[in-house]
Design an enzyme around this catalytic site. Structure first.
Site, PDB file in Angstrom:
ATOM      1  CB  CYS A 142      -8.359  -1.533  66.987  1.00 29.28           C
ATOM      2  SG  CYS A 142      -7.142  -2.003  68.232  1.00 29.28           S
ATOM      3  CG  HIS A 196      -2.374  -0.339  70.633  1.00 27.72           C
ATOM      4  ND1 HIS A 196      -3.494  -0.666  71.356  1.00 27.72           N
ATOM      5  CD2 HIS A 196      -2.684  -0.564  69.335  1.00 27.72           C
ATOM      6  CE1 HIS A 196      -4.441  -1.082  70.540  1.00 27.72           C
ATOM      7  NE2 HIS A 196      -3.984  -1.034  69.300  1.00 27.72           N
ATOM      8  CG  HIS A 238      -3.725   1.797  65.467  1.00 29.24           C
ATOM      9  ND1 HIS A 238      -5.091   1.949  65.331  1.00 29.24           N
ATOM     10  CD2 HIS A 238      -3.549   0.624  66.147  1.00 29.24           C
ATOM     11  CE1 HIS A 238      -5.705   0.922  65.897  1.00 29.24           C
ATOM     12  NE2 HIS A 238      -4.785   0.099  66.404  1.00 29.24           N
ATOM     13  CD  GLU A 239      -0.110  -1.186  65.949  1.00 32.45           C
ATOM     14  OE1 GLU A 239      -0.092  -1.671  67.095  1.00 32.45           O
ATOM     15  OE2 GLU A 239      -1.048  -1.399  65.152  1.00 32.45           O
TER      16      GLU A 239
END
Length: 163
Positions: free
Chosen positions: A89, A135, A131-132
């Site tokens: 990351c 976030h 993953h995004e």
């Protein structure tokens, strides 16, 4: 072109859930351009708005030369049993750990014209979508690690020169 600096682990914006885009204005258009400019640098698969200090539900991606963005993304589908995939990351520089991710993912959101956008894929695209969106929910990939791996990762963070 504005490549924005990446916020690092410990910055509160990375742990707060991002707010939805309520309307498309010049600020949102500028944010999207900054996300696209920032993700175009080599070695970047995705950049979420919180990583550049903006608590808004938006991210850009750069997978195998396919560069794009999505506003108000929702992870609507994952398929397959989670598999351990090597993951890092930008907000946790220098670390790389095997992270459980589904092999297929699908995100639905909108573009700057308010039209529906559907992004789906396997492999790296599936990993980036998960993953995004993490976030945007205030989660880092470190939060997904198995307990022993997470202990090692947190020790590495504490010992890093950037923390």
């Amino acid at each position: 072109m504005t490549v924005r600096p990446i916020r690092l682990f410990g910055d509160p914006v990375l742990k707060a859930p991002a707010a939805p885009v309520d309307g498309i204005d010049e600020g949102v258009r500028a944010l999207v351009q900054d996300l696209l400019d920032t993700v175009e640098l080599p070695g970047r698969a995705g950049v979420a708005a919180p990583q550049i200090g903006v608590g808004t539900r938006a991210f850009s991606y750069n997978i195998d030369g396919d560069i794009g963005y999505v506003l108000n993304p929702v992870l609507v589908e994952v398929r397959g049993e989670p598999e351990l995939m090597g993951e890092g990351c930008l907000s946790v520089p220098g670390l790389w750990h095997e992270t459980p991710r589904h092999p297929y993912a699908k995100v639905v959101g909108i573009d700057l014209d308010g039209n529906e956008v559907v992004i789906e894929g396997e492999g790296l695209m599936a990993q980036a979508l998960q993953h995004e969106t993490d976030h945007l929910d205030g989660k880092l990939y470190l939060d997904r690690l198995p307990p022993e791996t997470r202990r090692v990762a947190m020790r590495q963070v504490r010992e890093s020169d950037w923390f």
